[in-house]
Write a protein that holds these residues in place. Structure first.
Motif, PDB file in Angstrom:
ATOM      1  N   LEU A  90       0.826  -1.209   0.000  1.00 29.55           N
ATOM      2  CA  LEU A  90       0.000   0.000   0.000  1.00 29.55           C
ATOM      3  C   LEU A  90       0.859   1.257   0.000  1.00 29.55           C
ATOM      4  N   LEU A  91       1.946   1.218   0.762  1.00 27.95           N
ATOM      5  CA  LEU A  91       2.850   2.370   0.808  1.00 27.95           C
ATOM      6  C   LEU A  91       3.445   2.640  -0.565  1.00 27.95           C
ATOM      7  N   ILE A  92       3.975   1.598  -1.213  1.00 27.46           N
ATOM      8  CA  ILE A  92       4.578   1.753  -2.540  1.00 27.46           C
ATOM      9  C   ILE A  92       3.534   2.208  -3.568  1.00 27.46           C
ATOM     10  N   HIS A  93       2.362   1.599  -3.501  1.00 26.52           N
ATOM     11  CA  HIS A  93       1.283   1.923  -4.442  1.00 26.52           C
ATOM     12  C   HIS A  93       0.827   3.369  -4.269  1.00 26.52           C
ATOM     13  N   CYS A  94       0.718   3.800  -3.022  1.00 30.26           N
ATOM     14  CA  CYS A  94       0.280   5.166  -2.744  1.00 30.26           C
ATOM     15  C   CYS A  94       1.310   6.172  -3.254  1.00 30.26           C
TER      16      CYS A  94
ATOM     17  N   GLY B  68       3.485   5.756  -5.656  1.00 29.96           N
ATOM     18  CA  GLY B  68       3.447   5.753  -7.113  1.00 29.96           C
ATOM     19  C   GLY B  68       2.269   6.542  -7.665  1.00 29.96           C
ATOM     20  N   ASN B  69       1.140   6.444  -6.999  1.00 26.96           N
ATOM     21  CA  ASN B  69      -0.073   7.110  -7.478  1.00 26.96           C
ATOM     22  C   ASN B  69      -0.100   8.614  -7.200  1.00 26.96           C
ATOM     23  N   THR B  70       0.861   9.112  -6.413  1.00 21.13           N
ATOM     24  CA  THR B  70       0.904  10.557  -6.169  1.00 21.13           C
ATOM     25  C   THR B  70       1.175  11.325  -7.456  1.00 21.13           C
ATOM     26  N   GLN B  71       1.610  10.623  -8.504  1.00 26.04           N
ATOM     27  CA  GLN B  71       1.805  11.280  -9.800  1.00 26.04           C
ATOM     28  C   GLN B  71       0.498  11.828 -10.357  1.00 26.04           C
ATOM     29  N   LEU B  72      -0.609  11.331  -9.851  1.00 27.33           N
ATOM     30  CA  LEU B  72      -1.917  11.822 -10.289  1.00 27.33           C
ATOM     31  C   LEU B  72      -2.149  13.271  -9.875  1.00 27.33           C
TER      32      LEU B  72
ATOM     33  N   ARG C 233      -0.247  12.467 -17.067  1.00 22.72           N
ATOM     34  CA  ARG C 233      -0.611  11.423 -18.031  1.00 22.72           C
ATOM     35  C   ARG C 233       0.628  10.622 -18.457  1.00 22.72           C
ATOM     36  N   LEU C 234       1.662  11.310 -18.874  1.00 23.68           N
ATOM     37  CA  LEU C 234       2.856  10.615 -19.355  1.00 23.68           C
ATOM     38  C   LEU C 234       3.577   9.882 -18.230  1.00 23.68           C
ATOM     39  N   SER C 235       3.672  10.521 -17.076  1.00 23.40           N
ATOM     40  CA  SER C 235       4.393   9.927 -15.958  1.00 23.40           C
ATOM     41  C   SER C 235       3.651   8.726 -15.389  1.00 23.40           C
ATOM     42  N   PHE C 236       2.345   8.878 -15.189  1.00 23.62           N
ATOM     43  CA  PHE C 236       1.543   7.796 -14.613  1.00 23.62           C
ATOM     44  C   PHE C 236       1.459   6.609 -15.566  1.00 23.62           C
ATOM     45  N   ASN C 237       1.331   6.889 -16.852  1.00 27.04           N
ATOM     46  CA  ASN C 237       1.269   5.801 -17.837  1.00 27.04           C
ATOM     47  C   ASN C 237       2.600   5.053 -17.940  1.00 27.04           C
ATOM     48  N   ALA C 238       3.713   5.784 -17.819  1.00 35.74           N
ATOM     49  CA  ALA C 238       5.029   5.145 -17.840  1.00 35.74           C
ATOM     50  C   ALA C 238       5.204   4.267 -16.600  1.00 35.74           C
ATOM     51  N   TYR C 239       4.726   4.771 -15.478  1.00 34.28           N
ATOM     52  CA  TYR C 239       4.766   4.016 -14.212  1.00 34.28           C
ATOM     53  C   TYR C 239       3.930   2.740 -14.335  1.00 34.28           C
TER      54      TYR C 239
ATOM     55  N   GLY D  31       0.742   2.748  13.994  1.00 27.46           N
ATOM     56  CA  GLY D  31      -0.347   2.164  13.221  1.00 27.46           C
ATOM     57  C   GLY D  31      -1.377   3.193  12.814  1.00 27.46           C
ATOM     58  N   VAL D  32      -1.724   4.061  13.742  1.00 21.39           N
ATOM     59  CA  VAL D  32      -2.713   5.114  13.452  1.00 21.39           C
ATOM     60  C   VAL D  32      -2.162   6.086  12.413  1.00 21.39           C
ATOM     61  N   ALA D  33      -0.910   6.542  12.616  1.00 21.87           N
ATOM     62  CA  ALA D  33      -0.306   7.507  11.692  1.00 21.87           C
ATOM     63  C   ALA D  33      -0.184   6.926  10.288  1.00 21.87           C
ATOM     64  N   TYR D  34       0.306   5.694  10.205  1.00 22.71           N
ATOM     65  CA  TYR D  34       0.467   5.036   8.911  1.00 22.71           C
ATOM     66  C   TYR D  34      -0.885   4.896   8.225  1.00 22.71           C
ATOM     67  N   SER D  35      -1.867   4.405   8.947  1.00 28.23           N
ATOM     68  CA  SER D  35      -3.188   4.148   8.370  1.00 28.23           C
ATOM     69  C   SER D  35      -3.846   5.420   7.869  1.00 28.23           C
ATOM     70  N   VAL D  36      -3.766   6.485   8.658  1.00 24.45           N
ATOM     71  CA  VAL D  36      -4.394   7.753   8.274  1.00 24.45           C
ATOM     72  C   VAL D  36      -3.698   8.357   7.058  1.00 24.45           C
ATOM     73  N   LEU D  37      -2.364   8.333   7.054  1.00 26.49           N
ATOM     74  CA  LEU D  37      -1.616   8.922   5.944  1.00 26.49           C
ATOM     75  C   LEU D  37      -1.852   8.160   4.639  1.00 26.49           C
ATOM     76  N   ILE D  38      -1.763   6.834   4.700  1.00 29.48           N
ATOM     77  CA  ILE D  38      -1.936   6.029   3.485  1.00 29.48           C
ATOM     78  C   ILE D  38      -3.363   6.129   2.958  1.00 29.48           C
ATOM     79  N   CYS D  39      -4.322   5.906   3.820  1.00 30.32           N
ATOM     80  CA  CYS D  39      -5.724   5.924   3.379  1.00 30.32           C
ATOM     81  C   CYS D  39      -6.179   7.328   3.024  1.00 30.32           C
ATOM     82  N   GLY D  40      -5.656   8.323   3.751  1.00 33.06           N
ATOM     83  CA  GLY D  40      -5.965   9.710   3.406  1.00 33.06           C
ATOM     84  C   GLY D  40      -5.421  10.064   2.033  1.00 33.06           C
ATOM     85  N   GLY D  41      -4.210   9.560   1.738  1.00 32.74           N
ATOM     86  CA  GLY D  41      -3.627   9.807   0.422  1.00 32.74           C
ATOM     87  C   GLY D  41      -4.433   9.169  -0.687  1.00 32.74           C
ATOM     88  N   PHE D  42      -4.832   7.919  -0.494  1.00 30.45           N
ATOM     89  CA  PHE D  42      -5.645   7.237  -1.499  1.00 30.45           C
ATOM     90  C   PHE D  42      -6.995   7.928  -1.684  1.00 30.45           C
TER      91      PHE D  42
END
Length: 219
Positions: A21-25, A27-31, A39-45, A194-205
């Motif tokens: 989830l951390l890696i995926h989040c 990577g998706n910050t390119q959005l 478009r170009l960066s996310f598609n290349a990723y 656990g709380v900090a990680y969960s809030v940051l990751i899920c908040g980012g998504f």
């Protein structure tokens, strides 16, 4: 397989999924970039994730972890309900958090969300007919932006991220304890992490579909 071994499998797969989830989040910050650059960066990723042999191997581990985590969660939940265990509905509100007592429900919401997520993006990318960007990569970015211009889908994603957040808060501490990495001296730190990680990751998504929806309101 014993209940303890099932819990160990759940804990190990759960922590692996947390790392994913951390890696995926990240990577998706390119959005959040400017549209054309995004478009170009996310598609290349996306192309890299589907074309790299090592990443492909890791993806098989990911799929196995998701399936294994879900299956053993269902088995443990069913066993606990039968035996009057921790996930059974009871009157212990003062002794445990509501999300700890409803991990089965939260997990089910997340699982349904995953099916929808794979259908909307993974399946379309793999088997659908989508455009090609200027660099010759499949234009998954446009698929994502088009999807998140639908308010109902944005609401579903945000709701799912709230459920995932609570699921992670309990799951991280529980996994650490199950794997024997837990010490009473550090209980507050484990919970805080656990709380900090969960809030940051899920908040980012959750912020991603909201950002795309808002920035495309007038398009």
């Amino acid at each position: 397989m014993s209940t303890l071994l099932r819990k160990i499998v759940m804990a190990a797969t759960g922590l692996f999924l947390c790392f994913f989830l951390l890696i995926h989040c990240l990577g998706n910050t390119q959005l959040f970039m400017e549209p054309e650059q995004a478009r170009l960066s996310f598609n290349a990723y996306s192309h890299f994730l589907t074309g790299n042999p090592l990443v492909k191997l890791i993806s098989y581990v990911l799929y196995t972890s998701i399936i294994g985590h879900a299956v053993y969660a269902l088995l443990i939940t069913a066993k606990n309900k039968t035996a009057g265990g921790i996930y059974k509905k009871d009157n212990r509100g003062r002794a445990s958090k509501w999300y700890s007592r409803n991990m089965g429900v939260l997990g089910t919401v997340v699982l349904i969300f995953l099916v929808l997520h794979f259908q909307n993006f993974w399946y379309v990318y793999k088997f659908g007919e989508i455009g090609i960007d200027a660099n010759g990569n499949k234009d998954l970015y446009t698929v994502v932006v088009t999807a998140f211009q639908q308010l109902w889908l944005v609401i579903i994603y945000v709701t799912a991220m709230i459920a995932l957040c609570y699921h992670l808060i309990h799951g991280i501490a529980s996994s650490v304890r199950t794997l024997g990495l837990f010490h009473p001296k550090f209980v507050r730190w484990v919970h805080a992490f656990g709380v900090a990680y969960s809030v940051l990751i899920c908040g980012g998504f959750a912020a991603m579909p909201v950002f795309i929806y808002i920035t495309n309101l007038n398009s």
